[in-house]
Design an enzyme around this catalytic site. Sequence first.
Site, PDB file in Angstrom:
ATOM      1  N   GLU A 125       0.843  -1.193   0.000  1.00  0.00           N
ATOM      2  CA  GLU A 125       0.000   0.000   0.000  1.00  0.00           C
ATOM      3  C   GLU A 125       0.877   1.242   0.000  1.00  0.00           C
ATOM      4  O   GLU A 125       1.933   1.279   0.648  1.00  0.00           O
ATOM      5  CB  GLU A 125      -0.910  -0.011   1.229  1.00  0.00           C
ATOM      6  N   ASP A 147       0.255   5.350   0.586  1.00  0.00           N
ATOM      7  CA  ASP A 147      -0.816   6.193   1.133  1.00  0.00           C
ATOM      8  C   ASP A 147      -0.514   7.678   1.143  1.00  0.00           C
ATOM      9  O   ASP A 147       0.556   8.103   1.601  1.00  0.00           O
ATOM     10  CB  ASP A 147      -1.073   5.830   2.611  1.00  0.00           C
ATOM     11  N   GLU A 181      -2.773  10.506   3.168  1.00  0.00           N
ATOM     12  CA  GLU A 181      -3.927  10.747   4.029  1.00  0.00           C
ATOM     13  C   GLU A 181      -3.882  12.195   4.506  1.00  0.00           C
ATOM     14  O   GLU A 181      -2.904  12.617   5.124  1.00  0.00           O
ATOM     15  CB  GLU A 181      -3.931   9.804   5.231  1.00  0.00           C
ATOM     16  N   THR A 211       1.863  10.346   5.082  1.00  0.00           N
ATOM     17  CA  THR A 211       2.162   9.327   4.086  1.00  0.00           C
ATOM     18  C   THR A 211       2.607   8.057   4.799  1.00  0.00           C
ATOM     19  O   THR A 211       3.111   8.095   5.922  1.00  0.00           O
ATOM     20  CB  THR A 211       3.252   9.787   3.107  1.00  0.00           C
ATOM     21  N   ASN A 212       2.411   6.933   4.116  1.00  0.00           N
ATOM     22  CA  ASN A 212       2.806   5.650   4.680  1.00  0.00           C
ATOM     23  C   ASN A 212       3.060   4.684   3.533  1.00  0.00           C
ATOM     24  O   ASN A 212       2.503   4.852   2.434  1.00  0.00           O
ATOM     25  CB  ASN A 212       1.714   5.107   5.609  1.00  0.00           C
ATOM     26  N   ASP A 236       3.579   0.971   9.425  1.00  0.00           N
ATOM     27  CA  ASP A 236       4.279   1.666  10.516  1.00  0.00           C
ATOM     28  C   ASP A 236       5.437   2.508  10.002  1.00  0.00           C
ATOM     29  O   ASP A 236       6.460   2.634  10.667  1.00  0.00           O
ATOM     30  CB  ASP A 236       4.778   0.674  11.576  1.00  0.00           C
ATOM     31  N   ARG A 237       5.254   3.080   8.821  1.00  0.00           N
ATOM     32  CA  ARG A 237       6.283   3.960   8.254  1.00  0.00           C
ATOM     33  C   ARG A 237       5.691   5.354   8.032  1.00  0.00           C
ATOM     34  O   ARG A 237       5.899   5.985   7.000  1.00  0.00           O
ATOM     35  CB  ARG A 237       6.806   3.404   6.931  1.00  0.00           C
ATOM     36  N   ASP A 265     -11.510   9.420  15.801  1.00  0.00           N
ATOM     37  CA  ASP A 265     -10.932   8.696  16.923  1.00  0.00           C
ATOM     38  C   ASP A 265      -9.410   8.775  16.929  1.00  0.00           C
ATOM     39  O   ASP A 265      -8.769   8.365  17.900  1.00  0.00           O
ATOM     40  CB  ASP A 265     -11.381   7.230  16.909  1.00  0.00           C
ATOM     41  N   TRP A 266      -8.819   9.341  15.836  1.00  0.00           N
ATOM     42  CA  TRP A 266      -7.355   9.426  15.782  1.00  0.00           C
ATOM     43  C   TRP A 266      -6.812  10.587  14.947  1.00  0.00           C
ATOM     44  O   TRP A 266      -5.687  11.043  15.151  1.00  0.00           O
ATOM     45  CB  TRP A 266      -6.765   8.131  15.203  1.00  0.00           C
ATOM     46  N   GLY A 316      -4.617  13.267  17.714  1.00  0.00           N
ATOM     47  CA  GLY A 316      -4.730  11.947  18.298  1.00  0.00           C
ATOM     48  C   GLY A 316      -6.128  11.576  18.749  1.00  0.00           C
ATOM     49  O   GLY A 316      -6.300  10.696  19.597  1.00  0.00           O
TER      50      GLY A 316
END
Length: 296
Positions: free
Chosen positions: A109, A111, A113, A127-128, A136-137, A202-203, A207
Site C-alpha cells: 500500500e 498512502d 492521508e 504518508t505511509n 508503521d512507516r 478517533d485518531w 490523536g
Amino acid sequence: MASFASSAVAVFLVLGLLSVTTLAGTPRRPIDVPFQKNYVPTWAYDHIKYFNGGREVQLCLDKNTGTGFQSGGSYLFGHFSMQIKMVPGDSAGTVTAFYLSSQNSEHDEIDFEFLGNRTNQPYILQTNVFTGGKGDREQRIYLWFDPTKDYHSYSVLWNMYQIVFYVDDVPIRVFKNSKDLGVRYPFNQPMKIYSSLWNGDDWATRGGLEKTDWSKAPFVAAYRGFHIDGCEASAEAKFCATQGMRWWDQKEFRDLDGLQYRRLQWVRQKYTIYNYCTDRKRYPAMPPECRRDRDV
C-alpha cells in the site's frame, strides 16, 4: 506550526530552485480525463456528485456515511495522480485519502492521508508505505499552501527502483527498493487506486482529541484530473514485467537528481512534523531503509 502566510515565500523558494537548473526525471504531465474513464464508486453512491460531464467530482461526508471510489483496473508500476481540493473550514476529524493498495492479507500500500483540522489550523499530510502487510512507516508534514483554496496535484511514481510521493511536482518522500537491506519492496502485487472521505475523529486530529463537529456537515472534498498512467495488470501480472520498456523505467526515474533532493530536504527541514525514522521509542534501532531514502 506552518503559517499559510508563508506560502508566497515558499513558492518563491521553489521557483527559485527551479531556475537553478533543469529538473531531470519529472513525471509526464497528467492528462485531464473524466472520472468514469478510470474510476467507479465503491460505496455510498448518493454521496458522490458529478459536474462537467464527470470531469469534476465531489465526495460528501455527513453523520450517516462517507464515500469513496476506486480504479476499474489494477496496476503494476506507473504514475498515478489526482487533483484534490480539501474540505474547507472546520474539517477536524475528517480524513481524505488517496492511495494504492493490493488485495490480500500481506498487502502492499502507498498512502496519502489528509487529516483535517479546526478552522484556520493547518491540514496535516500523512504518508505511509506498506510492504508485505507491514506498515508503521508514517511521516507527517504541513503543506506550504492552504489545500482548501485551490486544486493541487498529489501523485505517486512507482517503479522497480523507487516510490516517490509528489505534491505539485515537489518530491516530499522517497521509498527506495532496499531488498538488499532486507526490506520488502512492492514489485509483484498489482494495486488498485482508491480515494475516500470518511470520519476518523478517533485518531485523525490531535490523536482523537478534536472530534468532528457534525453541525458543519456535509463536508465536501473536490476532485478532478483522474489521470492514470500505469501498466494494467488486472488479468496477468507477468505482463507488467517492465524490462526497461516503460518511460518510468528509464534511467532518469531510478533516482532523484540533486535539485530534487534539495527540494526534498527543504520539505524535511521546514515542514516535517513526524518521521518514523527518528522515532526512537518505536524504533530504538533506525530502520535500515531510512538512510538510503535520505529521511535522516
